[in-house]
Design a protein around this motif. Structure first.
Motif, PDB file in Angstrom:
ATOM      1  N   ALA A   1     -11.519   6.258   0.689  1.00 51.52           N
ATOM      2  CA  ALA A   1     -10.621   4.861  -0.639  1.00 51.52           C
ATOM      3  C   ALA A   1      -9.221   5.476  -0.957  1.00 51.52           C
ATOM      4  CB  ALA A   1     -11.848   5.299  -1.680  1.00 51.52           C
ATOM      5  N   ILE A   2      -8.808   4.294  -1.157  1.00 48.53           N
ATOM      6  CA  ILE A   2      -7.401   4.870  -1.686  1.00 48.53           C
ATOM      7  C   ILE A   2      -7.542   4.352  -3.395  1.00 48.53           C
ATOM      8  CG2 ILE A   2      -4.972   4.184  -2.526  1.00 48.53           C
ATOM      9  CD1 ILE A   2      -4.794   3.666   0.177  1.00 48.53           C
ATOM     10  N   ASP A   3      -7.447   6.334  -4.317  1.00 50.52           N
ATOM     11  CA  ASP A   3      -8.006   5.426  -5.449  1.00 50.52           C
ATOM     12  C   ASP A   3      -7.167   5.427  -6.332  1.00 50.52           C
ATOM     13  OD1 ASP A   3      -9.423   5.535  -8.102  1.00 50.52           O
ATOM     14  OD2 ASP A   3      -9.073   7.984  -7.988  1.00 50.52           O
ATOM     15  N   ASP A   4      -6.861   4.329  -7.578  1.00 54.59           N
ATOM     16  CA  ASP A   4      -5.591   4.431  -8.476  1.00 54.59           C
ATOM     17  C   ASP A   4      -4.729   3.569  -7.839  1.00 54.59           C
ATOM     18  OD1 ASP A   4      -6.829   5.809 -10.605  1.00 54.59           O
ATOM     19  OD2 ASP A   4      -5.650   8.450  -9.865  1.00 54.59           O
ATOM     20  N   PHE A   5      -4.748   3.072  -7.237  1.00 56.22           N
ATOM     21  CA  PHE A   5      -3.581   1.691  -6.294  1.00 56.22           C
ATOM     22  C   PHE A   5      -2.792   1.377  -7.235  1.00 56.22           C
ATOM     23  CE2 PHE A   5      -1.294  -1.131  -4.031  1.00 56.22           C
ATOM     24  CZ  PHE A   5      -1.163  -0.217  -2.379  1.00 56.22           C
ATOM     25  N   GLY A   6      -1.509   1.435  -6.832  1.00 59.65           N
ATOM     26  CA  GLY A   6      -0.871   0.856  -8.777  1.00 59.65           C
ATOM     27  C   GLY A   6      -0.136   1.808  -9.079  1.00 59.65           C
ATOM     28  N   ALA A   7      -0.331   2.912  -9.188  1.00 64.59           N
ATOM     29  CA  ALA A   7      -0.036   3.639 -10.520  1.00 64.59           C
ATOM     30  C   ALA A   7       0.503   4.889  -9.921  1.00 64.59           C
ATOM     31  CB  ALA A   7      -1.745   4.865 -10.332  1.00 64.59           C
ATOM     32  N   ALA A   8       0.760   5.101  -9.572  1.00 57.39           N
ATOM     33  CA  ALA A   8       2.340   5.842  -8.784  1.00 57.39           C
ATOM     34  C   ALA A   8       2.070   6.579  -7.501  1.00 57.39           C
ATOM     35  CB  ALA A   8       1.841   7.519  -9.501  1.00 57.39           C
ATOM     36  N   TYR A   9       3.247   6.965  -7.065  1.00 55.41           N
ATOM     37  CA  TYR A   9       3.972   7.288  -5.613  1.00 55.41           C
ATOM     38  C   TYR A   9       3.574   6.191  -4.497  1.00 55.41           C
ATOM     39  CZ  TYR A   9       3.646  11.889  -7.954  1.00 55.41           C
ATOM     40  OH  TYR A   9       3.968  12.846  -8.828  1.00 55.41           O
ATOM     41  N   ALA A  10       3.834   6.119  -4.008  1.00 53.43           N
ATOM     42  CA  ALA A  10       3.835   5.317  -1.975  1.00 53.43           C
ATOM     43  C   ALA A  10       2.474   4.777  -2.388  1.00 53.43           C
ATOM     44  CB  ALA A  10       4.380   6.316  -1.177  1.00 53.43           C
ATOM     45  N   GLY A  11       1.619   3.824  -2.932  1.00 51.57           N
ATOM     46  CA  GLY A  11       0.406   3.731  -2.349  1.00 51.57           C
ATOM     47  C   GLY A  11       0.750   2.563  -0.802  1.00 51.57           C
ATOM     48  N   PHE A  12       1.454   2.132  -0.907  1.00 52.06           N
ATOM     49  CA  PHE A  12       1.892   0.986  -0.025  1.00 52.06           C
ATOM     50  C   PHE A  12       1.806   1.733   1.084  1.00 52.06           C
ATOM     51  CE2 PHE A  12       1.990  -2.101  -2.873  1.00 52.06           C
ATOM     52  CZ  PHE A  12       0.949  -3.428  -2.272  1.00 52.06           C
ATOM     53  N   GLU A  13       2.698   2.343   1.595  1.00 51.30           N
ATOM     54  CA  GLU A  13       3.230   3.348   1.972  1.00 51.30           C
ATOM     55  C   GLU A  13       1.691   4.416   2.817  1.00 51.30           C
ATOM     56  OE1 GLU A  13       6.190   7.677   3.564  1.00 51.30           O
ATOM     57  OE2 GLU A  13       6.268   6.837   0.971  1.00 51.30           O
ATOM     58  N   LEU A  14       0.735   4.972   1.937  1.00 52.24           N
ATOM     59  CA  LEU A  14      -0.191   5.289   2.024  1.00 52.24           C
ATOM     60  C   LEU A  14      -1.095   4.331   2.992  1.00 52.24           C
ATOM     61  CD1 LEU A  14      -1.897   8.138   2.424  1.00 52.24           C
ATOM     62  CD2 LEU A  14      -2.898   6.990  -0.330  1.00 52.24           C
ATOM     63  N   LEU A  15      -1.498   3.408   2.341  1.00 53.03           N
ATOM     64  CA  LEU A  15      -1.958   1.941   2.964  1.00 53.03           C
ATOM     65  C   LEU A  15      -0.904   1.830   4.387  1.00 53.03           C
ATOM     66  CD1 LEU A  15      -4.322   0.101   2.538  1.00 53.03           C
ATOM     67  CD2 LEU A  15      -2.207  -1.248   1.435  1.00 53.03           C
ATOM     68  N   ALA A  16      -0.209   1.623   4.769  1.00 59.72           N
ATOM     69  CA  ALA A  16       0.259   1.621   5.509  1.00 59.72           C
ATOM     70  C   ALA A  16       0.116   2.344   6.967  1.00 59.72           C
ATOM     71  CB  ALA A  16       1.751   1.217   5.995  1.00 59.72           C
ATOM     72  N   ALA A  17       0.160   3.836   6.507  1.00 58.69           N
ATOM     73  CA  ALA A  17      -0.451   5.639   7.473  1.00 58.69           C
ATOM     74  C   ALA A  17      -2.442   5.278   7.568  1.00 58.69           C
ATOM     75  CB  ALA A  17      -0.559   6.383   6.794  1.00 58.69           C
ATOM     76  N   PHE A  18      -2.617   4.580   6.293  1.00 60.44           N
ATOM     77  CA  PHE A  18      -4.407   4.658   6.799  1.00 60.44           C
ATOM     78  C   PHE A  18      -4.745   3.938   5.754  1.00 60.44           C
ATOM     79  CE2 PHE A  18      -8.307   5.876   4.255  1.00 60.44           C
ATOM     80  CZ  PHE A  18      -8.953   6.554   5.749  1.00 60.44           C
ATOM     81  N   GLN A  19      -5.555   2.664   6.642  1.00 52.59           N
ATOM     82  CA  GLN A  19      -6.378   1.569   6.216  1.00 52.59           C
ATOM     83  C   GLN A  19      -8.148   2.373   6.287  1.00 52.59           C
ATOM     84  OE1 GLN A  19      -4.577   1.154   9.339  1.00 52.59           O
ATOM     85  NE2 GLN A  19      -2.804   1.570   8.120  1.00 52.59           N
ATOM     86  N   PRO A  20      -8.242   2.179   4.589  1.00 53.84           N
ATOM     87  CA  PRO A  20      -9.565   3.170   4.181  1.00 53.84           C
ATOM     88  C   PRO A  20     -10.291   1.449   4.401  1.00 53.84           C
ATOM     89  CG  PRO A  20      -7.950   2.790   2.083  1.00 53.84           C
ATOM     90  CD  PRO A  20      -7.018   1.738   3.372  1.00 53.84           C
ATOM     91  N   ASP A  21     -12.056   1.628   3.972  1.00 57.54           N
ATOM     92  CA  ASP A  21     -12.502   1.321   4.017  1.00 57.54           C
ATOM     93  C   ASP A  21     -12.438  -0.034   2.408  1.00 57.54           C
ATOM     94  OD1 ASP A  21     -14.209   1.613   6.158  1.00 57.54           O
ATOM     95  OD2 ASP A  21     -14.577   3.663   4.908  1.00 57.54           O
ATOM     96  N   VAL A  22     -11.761   1.199   1.490  1.00 56.68           N
ATOM     97  CA  VAL A  22     -12.008   0.986  -0.498  1.00 56.68           C
ATOM     98  C   VAL A  22     -10.424   0.409  -0.228  1.00 56.68           C
ATOM     99  CG1 VAL A  22     -13.071   0.490  -2.632  1.00 56.68           C
ATOM    100  CG2 VAL A  22     -14.422   0.843  -0.687  1.00 56.68           C
ATOM    101  N   VAL A  23      -9.912  -0.025  -1.998  1.00 54.72           N
ATOM    102  CA  VAL A  23      -8.422  -0.007  -2.186  1.00 54.72           C
ATOM    103  C   VAL A  23      -9.292   0.380  -3.619  1.00 54.72           C
ATOM    104  CG1 VAL A  23      -6.254  -0.762  -2.887  1.00 54.72           C
ATOM    105  CG2 VAL A  23      -6.677   0.123  -0.278  1.00 54.72           C
ATOM    106  N   LYS A  24      -8.527   0.924  -4.968  1.00 52.76           N
ATOM    107  CA  LYS A  24      -9.159   0.802  -5.935  1.00 52.76           C
ATOM    108  C   LYS A  24      -7.861   1.002  -6.838  1.00 52.76           C
ATOM    109  CE  LYS A  24     -12.606   3.589  -7.571  1.00 52.76           C
ATOM    110  NZ  LYS A  24     -13.059   4.392  -8.380  1.00 52.76           N
ATOM    111  N   ILE A  25      -7.931  -0.613  -7.620  1.00 52.04           N
ATOM    112  CA  ILE A  25      -7.030  -1.355  -7.953  1.00 52.04           C
ATOM    113  C   ILE A  25      -6.792   0.180  -9.969  1.00 52.04           C
ATOM    114  CG2 ILE A  25      -5.844  -2.823  -9.623  1.00 52.04           C
ATOM    115  CD1 ILE A  25      -6.869  -4.802  -7.120  1.00 52.04           C
TER     116      ILE A  25
END
Length: 247
Positions: A148-172
């Motif tokens: 999972a990617i936690d705290d998506f949209g809170a800080a730093y490069a969320g979409f950059e991380l998502l582009a590099a690694f597709q997790p099972d879950v994203v937490k808004i």
């Protein structure tokens, strides 16, 4: 003044130093618990930020390791049947294997199925080695845990991380969730994120829900997984009862 926590004092069995609380993540469509997130707490109920403020930089990784091990031990002792969500700092993972191997060893020792572990990458710090982080997760995904990617949209490069690694879950992050039913801009942003995750076959969790109106707005956008005080507050060394009819 409270004494600082050292690496050698943060052993998993030392209940005088810290403990863990658990907060459920609920699947409203199925009315079942998807996971419990493990959250660091002081033995007197102090929040995670207060506990972590007592951990020196040189001891931070060892403390995070001990926290994950303690969470697994408690989850097994409590008979947790859902996934157990463990927080990991991205720079503790990138190009390294220790946090996964330590957690899996603890799960094996406690007879807690590795397949029920969920690792959340927090967006609380900038990722120094994004390719290394993505590569490490890909290698260890074969063990069957949930990512999972936690705290998506809170800080730093969320979409950059998502582009590099597709997790099972994203937490808004709760900053996008709070009062979303009154904010057309947040609705558009979350709608786009949910659509992107659907295309990538990634499930979405809304964090920090506190109002039924937020849940209704998010469900209309396709979100079925929720975490927040509306359903249950974190419980120290216990599995809280879910208020299923709160929304």
């Amino acid at each position: 003044m409270t004494a600082p926590i050292r690496a050698d004092a943060a052993s998993p069995g030392d209940d005088s130093v810290f403990t863990m609380a658990f907060q459920p993540i609920v699947d409203l469509a199925r009315r079942e618990i998807f996971a419990h997130e493990a959250l660091v707490r002081g033995v007197a109920g102090e929040g995670a930020s207060e506990v972590l403020a007592r951990v020196g930089p040189q001891d931070r990784f060892a403390f995070h390791e001990a926290s994950r091990v303690k969470a697994i031990e408690l989850a097994a002792a409590l008979g947790m049947e859902s996934r157990l969500s463990l927080n990991v700092m991205p720079n503790d993972v990138a190009g390294q294997e220790a946090c996964f191997r330590t957690a899996m060893a603890a799960a094996a020792r406690c007879n807690f199925p590795v397949q029920r572990l969920m690792f959340e990458i927090t967006e609380g710090e900038r990722v120094d080695d994004l390719p290394g982080l993505a590569a490490t997760f890909r290698i260890f995904k074969r063990y069957g845990f949930t990512s999972a990617i936690d705290d998506f949209g809170a800080a730093y490069a969320g979409f950059e991380l998502l582009a590099a690694f597709q997790p099972d879950v994203v937490k808004i992050d709760m900053s996008l969730v709070r009062d979303i039913h009154t904010d057309p801009v947040r609705i558009v942003i979350v709608k786009g994120l949910v659509a992107t995750c659907d295309e990538l076959q990634i499930r979405v969790i809304a964090e920090g829900v506190e109002a039924a109106e937020e849940v209704h707005a998010l469900r209309a956008l396709g979100v079925d997984l929720f975490q927040g005080f509306l359903f249950a507050e974190p419980a120290i060394a216990a599995l809280p009862v879910v208020a299923w009819d709160a929304a």
